[in-house]
Scaffold this active site. Structure first.
Site, PDB file in Angstrom:
ATOM      1  N   VAL A 176       0.841  -1.204   0.000  1.00  0.00           N
ATOM      2  CA  VAL A 176       0.000   0.000   0.000  1.00  0.00           C
ATOM      3  C   VAL A 176       0.874   1.251   0.000  1.00  0.00           C
ATOM      4  O   VAL A 176       1.822   1.357   0.791  1.00  0.00           O
ATOM      5  CB  VAL A 176      -0.929   0.033   1.237  1.00  0.00           C
TER       6      VAL A 176
ATOM      7  N   ASP B  15      -9.013 -12.495   6.316  1.00  0.00           N
ATOM      8  CA  ASP B  15      -7.739 -11.987   6.842  1.00  0.00           C
ATOM      9  C   ASP B  15      -7.980 -10.846   7.836  1.00  0.00           C
ATOM     10  O   ASP B  15      -7.380  -9.785   7.734  1.00  0.00           O
ATOM     11  CB  ASP B  15      -6.844 -11.525   5.690  1.00  0.00           C
TER      12      ASP B  15
END
Length: 525
Positions: free
Chosen positions: A261, A373
Protein backbone atom coordinates in the site's frame (compact mmCIF):
# COMPACT_ATOMS: atom_id res chain seq x y z
CA UNK A 1 -23.54 -34.46 -1.81
CA UNK A 2 -23.45 -34.31 1.98
CA UNK A 3 -20.73 -31.64 2.13
CA UNK A 4 -22.47 -29.29 -0.29
CA UNK A 5 -22.68 -25.80 1.23
CA UNK A 6 -23.83 -23.67 -1.70
CA UNK A 7 -26.21 -24.42 -4.57
CA UNK A 8 -26.57 -21.68 -7.19
CA UNK A 9 -28.73 -22.50 -10.24
CA UNK A 10 -30.48 -19.15 -10.69
CA UNK A 11 -31.42 -17.65 -14.07
CA UNK A 12 -31.80 -20.89 -16.02
CA UNK A 13 -34.86 -22.66 -17.46
CA UNK A 14 -35.02 -25.44 -14.91
CA UNK A 15 -38.53 -26.69 -14.24
CA UNK A 16 -40.48 -29.25 -12.28
CA UNK A 17 -41.36 -30.01 -8.68
CA UNK A 18 -38.57 -29.67 -6.10
CA UNK A 19 -39.85 -32.12 -3.43
CA UNK A 20 -37.43 -34.86 -4.50
CA UNK A 21 -34.50 -32.47 -4.17
CA UNK A 22 -35.08 -32.29 -0.42
CA UNK A 23 -35.94 -35.93 0.24
CA UNK A 24 -32.70 -36.35 2.22
CA UNK A 25 -32.47 -32.77 3.48
CA UNK A 26 -31.98 -33.74 7.14
CA UNK A 27 -28.35 -34.63 6.42
CA UNK A 28 -27.64 -31.57 4.26
CA UNK A 29 -25.17 -28.91 5.45
CA UNK A 30 -26.18 -26.40 2.80
CA UNK A 31 -25.96 -22.72 3.80
CA UNK A 32 -26.82 -20.87 0.58
CA UNK A 33 -29.61 -22.00 -1.77
CA UNK A 34 -30.55 -19.99 -4.85
CA UNK A 35 -33.18 -21.44 -7.21
CA UNK A 36 -34.47 -18.05 -8.38
CA UNK A 37 -35.61 -17.08 -11.89
CA UNK A 38 -36.41 -20.55 -13.17
CA UNK A 39 -39.71 -22.34 -13.93
CA UNK A 40 -40.05 -24.45 -10.77
CA UNK A 41 -43.65 -25.17 -9.76
CA UNK A 42 -45.67 -27.03 -7.13
CA UNK A 43 -45.77 -26.37 -3.42
CA UNK A 44 -42.77 -25.57 -1.24
CA UNK A 45 -41.78 -28.76 0.62
CA UNK A 46 -42.09 -28.85 4.41
CA UNK A 47 -38.68 -30.56 4.43
CA UNK A 48 -37.09 -27.14 3.78
CA UNK A 49 -37.40 -26.77 7.55
CA UNK A 50 -34.78 -29.52 8.00
CA UNK A 51 -31.97 -27.43 6.47
CA UNK A 52 -30.71 -26.31 9.86
CA UNK A 53 -27.53 -24.73 8.43
CA UNK A 54 -29.43 -22.61 5.89
CA UNK A 55 -28.68 -18.86 6.01
CA UNK A 56 -29.69 -17.70 2.50
CA UNK A 57 -32.81 -18.92 0.63
CA UNK A 58 -33.78 -17.29 -2.68
CA UNK A 59 -36.74 -18.79 -4.56
CA UNK A 60 -38.07 -15.69 -6.29
CA UNK A 61 -39.22 -15.58 -9.91
CA UNK A 62 -40.69 -19.10 -10.19
CA UNK A 63 -44.23 -20.56 -10.26
CA UNK A 64 -44.50 -22.00 -6.77
CA UNK A 65 -48.05 -22.39 -5.43
CA UNK A 66 -49.64 -23.25 -2.09
CA UNK A 67 -48.76 -21.94 1.33
CA UNK A 68 -45.42 -20.90 2.79
CA UNK A 69 -44.53 -23.83 5.09
CA UNK A 70 -44.49 -22.83 8.75
CA UNK A 71 -41.59 -25.30 9.10
CA UNK A 72 -39.32 -22.61 7.64
CA UNK A 73 -39.65 -21.10 11.11
CA UNK A 74 -37.32 -23.93 12.26
CA UNK A 75 -34.39 -22.41 10.36
CA UNK A 76 -32.80 -20.56 13.27
CA UNK A 77 -29.82 -19.36 11.18
CA UNK A 78 -31.88 -18.05 8.23
CA UNK A 79 -30.97 -14.44 7.42
CA UNK A 80 -32.29 -13.93 3.86
CA UNK A 81 -35.60 -15.27 2.49
CA UNK A 82 -37.02 -14.21 -0.89
CA UNK A 83 -40.10 -15.87 -2.43
CA UNK A 84 -41.30 -12.86 -4.43
CA UNK A 85 -42.77 -13.27 -7.90
CA UNK A 86 -44.45 -16.65 -7.36
CA UNK A 87 -48.09 -17.79 -6.92
CA UNK A 88 -48.03 -18.54 -3.22
CA UNK A 89 -51.30 -18.26 -1.29
CA UNK A 90 -52.54 -18.52 2.29
CA UNK A 91 -51.37 -16.51 5.26
CA UNK A 92 -47.87 -15.39 6.20
CA UNK A 93 -46.65 -17.79 8.91
CA UNK A 94 -45.89 -16.07 12.21
CA UNK A 95 -43.11 -18.65 12.74
CA UNK A 96 -41.21 -17.19 9.77
CA UNK A 97 -41.65 -13.61 10.95
CA UNK A 98 -40.30 -14.44 14.40
CA UNK A 99 -36.97 -15.85 13.16
CA UNK A 100 -34.37 -13.99 15.21
CA UNK A 101 -31.61 -13.88 12.55
CA UNK A 102 -33.86 -12.94 9.61
CA UNK A 103 -33.04 -9.45 8.32
CA UNK A 104 -34.41 -9.66 4.73
CA UNK A 105 -37.89 -10.96 3.82
CA UNK A 106 -39.46 -10.36 0.39
CA UNK A 107 -43.00 -11.66 -0.28
CA UNK A 108 -44.14 -9.30 -3.05
CA UNK A 109 -46.12 -10.36 -6.12
CA UNK A 110 -47.82 -13.47 -4.76
CA UNK A 111 -51.42 -14.30 -3.77
CA UNK A 112 -51.00 -14.18 -0.02
CA UNK A 113 -53.91 -13.05 2.14
CA UNK A 114 -55.07 -12.41 5.67
CA UNK A 115 -53.52 -10.22 8.35
CA UNK A 116 -49.80 -9.46 8.23
CA UNK A 117 -48.27 -10.82 11.46
CA UNK A 118 -47.18 -8.18 13.94
CA UNK A 119 -44.14 -9.96 15.33
CA UNK A 120 -40.44 -10.07 14.49
CA UNK A 121 -39.33 -8.71 11.12
CA UNK A 122 -42.96 -8.46 9.91
CA UNK A 123 -43.88 -5.70 12.36
CA UNK A 124 -41.64 -3.23 10.50
CA UNK A 125 -41.56 -4.83 7.05
CA UNK A 126 -41.50 -2.39 4.15
CA UNK A 127 -44.74 -2.15 2.16
CA UNK A 128 -42.65 -2.74 -0.99
CA UNK A 129 -41.91 -6.32 0.11
CA UNK A 130 -45.64 -7.06 0.41
CA UNK A 131 -46.80 -5.35 -2.83
CA UNK A 132 -48.97 -7.35 -5.22
CA UNK A 133 -50.64 -9.44 -2.50
CA UNK A 134 -54.06 -7.82 -2.77
CA UNK A 135 -55.72 -9.89 -0.04
CA UNK A 136 -53.29 -8.92 2.72
CA UNK A 137 -54.53 -6.60 5.41
CA UNK A 138 -53.31 -4.95 8.58
CA UNK A 139 -51.46 -1.86 9.74
CA UNK A 140 -48.59 -2.10 7.21
CA UNK A 141 -50.86 -2.48 4.16
CA UNK A 142 -53.23 0.28 5.27
CA UNK A 143 -56.22 -2.06 4.74
CA UNK A 144 -58.43 -2.97 7.67
CA UNK A 145 -58.98 -6.70 8.12
CA UNK A 146 -62.65 -7.59 7.55
CA UNK A 147 -64.29 -9.87 10.13
CA UNK A 148 -66.34 -12.73 8.67
CA UNK A 149 -69.87 -13.44 9.97
CA UNK A 150 -68.75 -16.62 11.78
CA UNK A 151 -65.87 -14.73 13.32
CA UNK A 152 -68.21 -11.84 14.22
CA UNK A 153 -70.56 -14.14 16.15
CA UNK A 154 -67.58 -15.73 17.90
CA UNK A 155 -66.32 -12.24 18.71
CA UNK A 156 -69.71 -11.25 20.14
CA UNK A 157 -69.73 -14.37 22.29
CA UNK A 158 -66.20 -13.50 23.41
CA UNK A 159 -67.29 -9.97 24.31
CA UNK A 160 -70.22 -11.35 26.28
CA UNK A 161 -67.91 -13.66 28.18
CA UNK A 162 -65.48 -10.80 28.75
CA UNK A 163 -68.34 -8.68 30.18
CA UNK A 164 -69.22 -11.42 32.67
CA UNK A 165 -65.57 -11.78 33.67
CA UNK A 166 -65.19 -7.98 34.08
CA UNK A 167 -68.29 -7.80 36.25
CA UNK A 168 -67.04 -10.67 38.41
CA UNK A 169 -63.66 -9.01 38.80
CA UNK A 170 -65.33 -5.73 39.78
CA UNK A 171 -67.40 -7.48 42.46
CA UNK A 172 -64.31 -9.27 43.81
CA UNK A 173 -62.28 -6.04 43.98
CA UNK A 174 -65.19 -4.18 45.61
CA UNK A 175 -65.52 -6.91 48.21
CA UNK A 176 -61.78 -6.90 48.81
CA UNK A 177 -61.83 -3.12 49.23
CA UNK A 178 -64.61 -3.33 51.85
CA UNK A 179 -62.80 -6.09 53.75
CA UNK A 180 -59.51 -4.14 53.58
CA UNK A 181 -61.14 -1.01 55.03
CA UNK A 182 -62.75 -3.05 57.78
CA UNK A 183 -59.43 -4.71 58.70
CA UNK A 184 -57.58 -1.38 58.69
CA UNK A 185 -60.15 0.13 61.01
CA UNK A 186 -59.68 -2.86 63.28
CA UNK A 187 -56.00 -1.89 63.56
CA UNK A 188 -54.84 -5.30 62.30
CA UNK A 189 -53.03 -4.00 59.18
CA UNK A 190 -49.95 -1.81 58.94
CA UNK A 191 -49.57 1.60 57.24
CA UNK A 192 -51.28 1.79 53.77
CA UNK A 193 -48.10 3.28 52.22
CA UNK A 194 -46.16 0.17 53.26
CA UNK A 195 -48.86 -2.02 51.73
CA UNK A 196 -48.68 -0.13 48.40
CA UNK A 197 -44.88 -0.38 48.42
CA UNK A 198 -45.14 -4.11 49.09
CA UNK A 199 -47.58 -4.51 46.17
CA UNK A 200 -45.23 -2.60 43.87
CA UNK A 201 -42.26 -4.76 44.85
CA UNK A 202 -44.29 -7.92 44.23
CA UNK A 203 -45.33 -6.62 40.82
CA UNK A 204 -41.71 -5.84 39.91
CA UNK A 205 -40.51 -9.24 41.12
CA UNK A 206 -43.08 -10.99 38.93
CA UNK A 207 -42.60 -8.86 35.83
CA UNK A 208 -39.00 -7.70 35.80
CA UNK A 209 -37.73 -10.80 33.97
CA UNK A 210 -40.43 -10.43 31.34
CA UNK A 211 -39.69 -6.75 30.79
CA UNK A 212 -35.95 -7.24 30.46
CA UNK A 213 -36.19 -10.24 28.13
CA UNK A 214 -38.78 -8.70 25.83
CA UNK A 215 -37.14 -5.30 25.58
CA UNK A 216 -33.52 -6.41 25.26
CA UNK A 217 -33.02 -9.93 23.98
CA UNK A 218 -35.52 -9.49 21.14
CA UNK A 219 -34.36 -6.04 20.12
CA UNK A 220 -34.16 -5.99 16.31
CA UNK A 221 -30.74 -5.24 14.92
CA UNK A 222 -30.81 -3.51 11.55
CA UNK A 223 -28.03 -3.01 9.07
CA UNK A 224 -28.75 -0.75 6.12
CA UNK A 225 -27.51 -1.56 2.65
CA UNK A 226 -26.22 1.30 0.48
CA UNK A 227 -24.37 1.54 -2.83
CA UNK A 228 -22.12 4.13 -4.38
CA UNK A 229 -24.16 6.88 -6.02
CA UNK A 230 -21.37 7.48 -8.53
CA UNK A 231 -19.39 4.90 -10.51
CA UNK A 232 -15.84 4.09 -9.48
CA UNK A 233 -13.03 6.26 -10.76
CA UNK A 234 -11.32 4.83 -13.83
CA UNK A 235 -7.83 6.14 -13.18
CA UNK A 236 -4.93 5.91 -15.59
CA UNK A 237 -1.66 4.27 -14.66
CA UNK A 238 -0.03 7.66 -15.26
CA UNK A 239 -2.14 9.25 -12.51
CA UNK A 240 -1.05 6.55 -10.08
CA UNK A 241 2.61 6.66 -11.05
CA UNK A 242 2.70 10.42 -10.62
CA UNK A 243 0.85 10.28 -7.30
CA UNK A 244 3.14 7.61 -5.80
CA UNK A 245 6.36 9.04 -7.36
CA UNK A 246 6.66 5.84 -9.40
CA UNK A 247 5.93 3.64 -6.38
CA UNK A 248 8.76 5.13 -4.39
CA UNK A 249 9.59 3.17 -1.21
CA UNK A 250 9.26 6.31 0.89
CA UNK A 251 5.52 6.35 0.02
CA UNK A 252 4.86 2.84 1.39
CA UNK A 253 2.39 2.94 4.27
CA UNK A 254 1.55 -0.77 4.52
CA UNK A 255 2.48 -4.22 3.30
CA UNK A 256 0.32 -7.33 3.49
CA UNK A 257 -0.48 -10.69 1.97
CA UNK A 258 -2.38 -9.18 -0.96
CA UNK A 259 0.10 -6.47 -1.89
CA UNK A 260 1.82 -3.21 -0.94
CA UNK A 261 0.00 0.00 0.00
CA UNK A 262 1.30 3.44 -1.04
CA UNK A 263 0.23 6.93 -0.12
CA UNK A 264 -0.59 8.93 -3.26
CA UNK A 265 -1.80 12.38 -4.24
CA UNK A 266 -4.12 12.46 -7.26
CA UNK A 267 -4.15 15.27 -9.85
CA UNK A 268 -7.30 16.60 -8.13
CA UNK A 269 -5.25 17.12 -4.95
CA UNK A 270 -7.01 14.33 -3.05
CA UNK A 271 -4.79 12.07 -0.91
CA UNK A 272 -5.58 8.36 -1.32
CA UNK A 273 -4.13 4.95 -0.51
CA UNK A 274 -3.13 2.80 -3.49
CA UNK A 275 -2.80 -0.97 -3.09
CA UNK A 276 -0.59 -2.61 -5.69
CA UNK A 277 -1.77 -6.21 -5.85
CA UNK A 278 0.74 -9.03 -6.03
CA UNK A 279 0.94 -10.02 -9.70
CA UNK A 280 1.20 -13.73 -9.00
CA UNK A 281 -2.13 -13.77 -7.18
CA UNK A 282 -4.47 -11.75 -9.37
CA UNK A 283 -6.84 -13.20 -11.95
CA UNK A 284 -7.51 -12.18 -15.51
CA UNK A 285 -8.64 -8.69 -16.46
CA UNK A 286 -12.29 -9.60 -16.95
CA UNK A 287 -12.68 -11.24 -13.54
CA UNK A 288 -10.83 -8.37 -11.89
CA UNK A 289 -13.11 -5.69 -13.36
CA UNK A 290 -16.27 -7.69 -12.53
CA UNK A 291 -15.14 -8.10 -8.93
CA UNK A 292 -14.27 -4.41 -8.61
CA UNK A 293 -17.71 -3.39 -9.82
CA UNK A 294 -19.21 -5.65 -7.14
CA UNK A 295 -16.96 -4.37 -4.36
CA UNK A 296 -17.63 -0.78 -5.43
CA UNK A 297 -21.26 -1.22 -4.37
CA UNK A 298 -20.33 -2.32 -0.86
CA UNK A 299 -20.61 0.83 1.21
CA UNK A 300 -20.78 1.14 4.98
CA UNK A 301 -19.42 3.65 7.48
CA UNK A 302 -17.18 0.97 8.98
CA UNK A 303 -15.64 -0.22 5.71
CA UNK A 304 -12.77 1.55 3.97
CA UNK A 305 -14.35 2.99 0.78
CA UNK A 306 -13.01 1.72 -2.54
CA UNK A 307 -12.71 4.84 -4.72
CA UNK A 308 -11.40 3.37 -7.93
CA UNK A 309 -9.15 0.90 -9.67
CA UNK A 310 -6.70 0.60 -12.53
CA UNK A 311 -6.02 -2.50 -14.59
CA UNK A 312 -3.36 -2.58 -17.27
CA UNK A 313 -2.05 -5.98 -18.29
CA UNK A 314 -0.59 -7.69 -15.24
CA UNK A 315 -0.66 -4.46 -13.22
CA UNK A 316 -3.73 -4.22 -11.00
CA UNK A 317 -4.22 -1.35 -8.55
CA UNK A 318 -6.93 -0.45 -6.07
CA UNK A 319 -7.53 3.07 -4.81
CA UNK A 320 -8.94 3.50 -1.30
CA UNK A 321 -9.80 6.43 0.91
CA UNK A 322 -6.76 7.45 2.95
CA UNK A 323 -7.12 6.86 6.70
CA UNK A 324 -5.17 9.52 8.53
CA UNK A 325 -4.73 7.57 11.80
CA UNK A 326 -3.36 4.45 10.15
CA UNK A 327 -4.07 0.99 11.54
CA UNK A 328 -5.06 -0.41 14.92
CA UNK A 329 -1.85 -2.42 14.86
CA UNK A 330 0.17 0.82 14.66
CA UNK A 331 -1.53 2.27 17.76
CA UNK A 332 -1.51 -0.89 19.88
CA UNK A 333 2.14 -1.65 19.21
CA UNK A 334 3.35 2.00 19.24
CA UNK A 335 6.84 0.69 18.58
CA UNK A 336 8.34 4.16 18.09
CA UNK A 337 6.65 5.53 21.23
CA UNK A 338 5.55 8.60 19.25
CA UNK A 339 1.82 7.96 19.60
CA UNK A 340 -0.47 8.55 22.56
CA UNK A 341 -1.78 5.58 24.52
CA UNK A 342 -5.00 4.25 23.02
CA UNK A 343 -7.33 4.59 26.03
CA UNK A 344 -10.14 2.14 26.79
CA UNK A 345 -12.98 4.34 25.51
CA UNK A 346 -11.27 4.54 22.10
CA UNK A 347 -10.53 0.80 22.14
CA UNK A 348 -14.15 -0.03 22.86
CA UNK A 349 -15.34 2.33 20.11
CA UNK A 350 -12.97 0.56 17.71
CA UNK A 351 -14.30 -2.86 18.77
CA UNK A 352 -17.92 -1.85 18.08
CA UNK A 353 -17.05 -0.15 14.77
CA UNK A 354 -15.04 -3.12 13.47
CA UNK A 355 -17.86 -5.48 14.51
CA UNK A 356 -20.36 -3.35 12.58
CA UNK A 357 -18.23 -3.44 9.43
CA UNK A 358 -17.65 -7.17 9.60
CA UNK A 359 -21.32 -7.88 10.41
CA UNK A 360 -22.29 -5.92 7.30
CA UNK A 361 -19.98 -8.04 5.13
CA UNK A 362 -21.42 -11.25 6.56
CA UNK A 363 -25.10 -10.32 6.76
CA UNK A 364 -25.85 -7.08 4.92
CA UNK A 365 -24.63 -7.80 1.42
CA UNK A 366 -25.55 -10.52 -1.07
CA UNK A 367 -23.52 -12.55 -1.87
CA UNK A 368 -21.99 -12.68 1.62
CA UNK A 369 -18.36 -11.63 1.80
CA UNK A 370 -15.95 -13.64 3.95
CA UNK A 371 -12.95 -11.47 4.78
CA UNK A 372 -10.45 -14.30 5.50
CA UNK A 373 -7.74 -11.99 6.84
CA UNK A 374 -9.12 -10.08 9.83
CA UNK A 375 -6.21 -8.66 11.83
CA UNK A 376 -5.20 -5.44 13.61
CA UNK A 377 -3.39 -4.07 10.56
CA UNK A 378 -6.61 -4.41 8.53
CA UNK A 379 -8.61 -2.30 11.00
CA UNK A 380 -7.93 1.28 9.89
CA UNK A 381 -8.80 4.38 11.90
CA UNK A 382 -10.29 7.66 10.71
CA UNK A 383 -9.50 11.07 12.17
CA UNK A 384 -11.98 10.54 15.04
CA UNK A 385 -10.91 6.90 15.57
CA UNK A 386 -13.88 5.40 13.76
CA UNK A 387 -12.85 1.83 12.86
CA UNK A 388 -13.00 0.83 9.20
CA UNK A 389 -12.35 -2.70 7.95
CA UNK A 390 -9.89 -2.79 5.06
CA UNK A 391 -9.00 -5.42 2.44
CA UNK A 392 -12.54 -6.84 2.43
CA UNK A 393 -13.35 -8.74 -0.73
CA UNK A 394 -9.74 -9.33 -1.71
CA UNK A 395 -10.09 -12.99 -0.78
CA UNK A 396 -12.98 -13.13 -3.28
CA UNK A 397 -10.79 -11.40 -5.82
CA UNK A 398 -8.14 -14.09 -5.43
CA UNK A 399 -10.68 -16.93 -5.30
CA UNK A 400 -13.80 -15.53 -6.95
CA UNK A 401 -17.22 -17.07 -6.48
CA UNK A 402 -16.12 -19.58 -3.83
CA UNK A 403 -18.24 -19.56 -0.67
CA UNK A 404 -15.74 -21.81 1.07
CA UNK A 405 -12.21 -21.49 -0.19
CA UNK A 406 -10.34 -24.77 -0.18
CA UNK A 407 -7.08 -23.62 -1.77
CA UNK A 408 -4.19 -22.27 0.30
CA UNK A 409 -5.05 -21.32 3.88
CA UNK A 410 -5.63 -17.59 3.95
CA UNK A 411 -5.00 -15.40 6.96
CA UNK A 412 -2.20 -14.30 9.25
CA UNK A 413 -0.50 -16.44 11.86
CA UNK A 414 -2.06 -15.87 15.27
CA UNK A 415 -5.47 -15.06 13.77
CA UNK A 416 -6.13 -18.30 11.84
CA UNK A 417 -8.91 -20.45 13.38
CA UNK A 418 -8.03 -24.06 14.25
CA UNK A 419 -10.44 -25.63 11.74
CA UNK A 420 -8.60 -24.10 8.76
CA UNK A 421 -5.73 -26.52 9.25
CA UNK A 422 -8.12 -29.49 9.23
CA UNK A 423 -10.64 -28.65 6.51
CA UNK A 424 -9.00 -25.78 4.62
CA UNK A 425 -12.47 -24.18 4.35
CA UNK A 426 -13.02 -20.49 4.98
CA UNK A 427 -16.35 -19.55 6.58
CA UNK A 428 -17.90 -16.57 8.33
CA UNK A 429 -17.23 -18.37 11.63
CA UNK A 430 -13.52 -18.23 10.77
CA UNK A 431 -13.80 -14.44 10.61
CA UNK A 432 -15.55 -14.50 14.00
CA UNK A 433 -12.55 -16.34 15.50
CA UNK A 434 -10.14 -13.77 14.05
CA UNK A 435 -12.30 -10.96 15.43
CA UNK A 436 -12.11 -12.65 18.83
CA UNK A 437 -8.32 -12.30 18.63
CA UNK A 438 -8.78 -8.58 17.85
CA UNK A 439 -10.89 -8.25 21.03
CA UNK A 440 -8.13 -9.97 23.01
CA UNK A 441 -5.58 -7.48 21.64
CA UNK A 442 -7.78 -4.55 22.65
CA UNK A 443 -8.31 -5.94 26.16
CA UNK A 444 -4.75 -7.15 26.85
CA UNK A 445 -2.67 -4.78 24.70
CA UNK A 446 -0.57 -7.78 23.60
CA UNK A 447 0.27 -9.15 20.16
CA UNK A 448 -1.30 -12.44 18.98
CA UNK A 449 2.08 -14.18 18.92
CA UNK A 450 5.50 -13.55 20.37
CA UNK A 451 8.34 -14.90 22.50
CA UNK A 452 6.61 -13.80 25.71
CA UNK A 453 4.13 -16.67 25.38
CA UNK A 454 5.79 -19.87 26.56
CA UNK A 455 4.60 -23.21 25.21
CA UNK A 456 3.43 -24.14 28.69
CA UNK A 457 1.16 -21.04 28.64
CA UNK A 458 -0.45 -21.91 25.32
CA UNK A 459 2.22 -20.64 22.95
CA UNK A 460 0.23 -17.60 21.81
CA UNK A 461 -2.21 -14.93 23.03
CA UNK A 462 -5.31 -17.13 22.63
CA UNK A 463 -3.71 -20.02 24.52
CA UNK A 464 -2.38 -17.78 27.30
CA UNK A 465 -5.72 -16.02 27.87
CA UNK A 466 -7.64 -19.34 27.73
CA UNK A 467 -5.43 -20.86 30.44
CA UNK A 468 -5.77 -17.76 32.63
CA UNK A 469 -9.57 -17.83 32.35
CA UNK A 470 -9.69 -21.53 33.23
CA UNK A 471 -7.61 -20.82 36.33
CA UNK A 472 -10.02 -18.06 37.38
CA UNK A 473 -7.40 -15.38 36.71
CA UNK A 474 -9.22 -13.47 33.94
CA UNK A 475 -8.47 -10.07 35.53
CA UNK A 476 -4.72 -10.77 35.25
CA UNK A 477 -4.79 -10.48 31.45
CA UNK A 478 -6.28 -6.96 31.36
CA UNK A 479 -3.96 -4.25 30.06
CA UNK A 480 -2.78 -2.32 33.17
CA UNK A 481 -1.98 0.70 31.01
CA UNK A 482 -5.69 1.42 30.38
CA UNK A 483 -7.42 -0.49 33.18
CA UNK A 484 -9.14 1.58 35.86
CA UNK A 485 -11.89 1.16 38.42
CA UNK A 486 -14.38 2.43 35.82
CA UNK A 487 -13.16 0.32 32.89
CA UNK A 488 -12.33 -3.00 34.58
CA UNK A 489 -15.85 -4.45 34.52
CA UNK A 490 -16.36 -3.39 30.91
CA UNK A 491 -13.04 -4.95 29.87
CA UNK A 492 -13.98 -8.24 31.55
CA UNK A 493 -17.29 -8.27 29.65
CA UNK A 494 -15.49 -7.74 26.33
CA UNK A 495 -13.09 -10.52 27.34
CA UNK A 496 -16.03 -12.88 27.88
CA UNK A 497 -17.38 -12.04 24.39
CA UNK A 498 -13.92 -12.73 22.94
CA UNK A 499 -13.86 -16.13 24.69
CA UNK A 500 -17.13 -17.14 22.98
CA UNK A 501 -15.79 -16.00 19.59
CA UNK A 502 -12.71 -18.18 20.13
CA UNK A 503 -14.64 -21.42 20.71
CA UNK A 504 -12.75 -24.32 19.15
CA UNK A 505 -15.89 -25.68 17.50
CA UNK A 506 -17.10 -23.16 14.85
CA UNK A 507 -20.74 -24.14 15.52
CA UNK A 508 -20.38 -22.83 19.09
CA UNK A 509 -19.26 -19.38 17.94
CA UNK A 510 -21.84 -16.59 17.57
CA UNK A 511 -22.53 -14.81 14.28
CA UNK A 512 -21.13 -11.30 13.84
CA UNK A 513 -24.65 -9.90 14.28
CA UNK A 514 -24.82 -11.57 17.68
CA UNK A 515 -21.32 -10.35 18.59
CA UNK A 516 -22.32 -6.80 17.65
CA UNK A 517 -25.46 -7.02 19.77
CA UNK A 518 -23.44 -8.28 22.76
CA UNK A 519 -20.98 -5.39 22.44
CA UNK A 520 -23.78 -2.84 22.12
CA UNK A 521 -25.42 -4.39 25.17
CA UNK A 522 -22.30 -3.53 27.19
CA UNK A 523 -22.42 0.02 25.86
CA UNK A 524 -26.03 0.44 27.03
CA UNK A 525 -25.20 -0.71 30.52
Amino acid sequence: MLNLVGLYVQKNRLSGDIHNLFSNSVSWKIEDLNLSNNIFYGSLPQSLGNLSYLMYLDLHGNKFTGAIPSEIGNLMQLEYFDVSGNRLSGQIPEEVCSLFSLFYLNLEENRLGGPVPRNGICQNLSKIFLAGNNDLCGRITGLECQIRSSERSSLLNAWGLAGIVAASVFIIFASAFVVRRWIMRSGQLSDPEEIEESKLNNFLDQNLCFLSSSSRSKEPLSINIATFEQPLLKLTLGDILEGTHHFCKTNIIGDGGFGTVYKAKLPSGKTVAVKKLSQAKTQGNREFIAEMETLGKVKHQNLVPLLGYCSLGEEKLLVYEYMINGSLDLWLRNRSGALDVLDWSKRFKIAVGAAQGLAFLHHGFIPHIIHRDIKASNILLSEDFEAKVADFGLARLISACETHVSTDIAGTFGYIPPEYGQSGRSTTKGDVFSFGVILLELVTGKEPTGPEFKEIEGGNLVGWVTKKIKKGQAADVLDPVVMSVDSKQMMLQVLSIAAVCLAENPANRPTMLQVLKLLKGIHKE
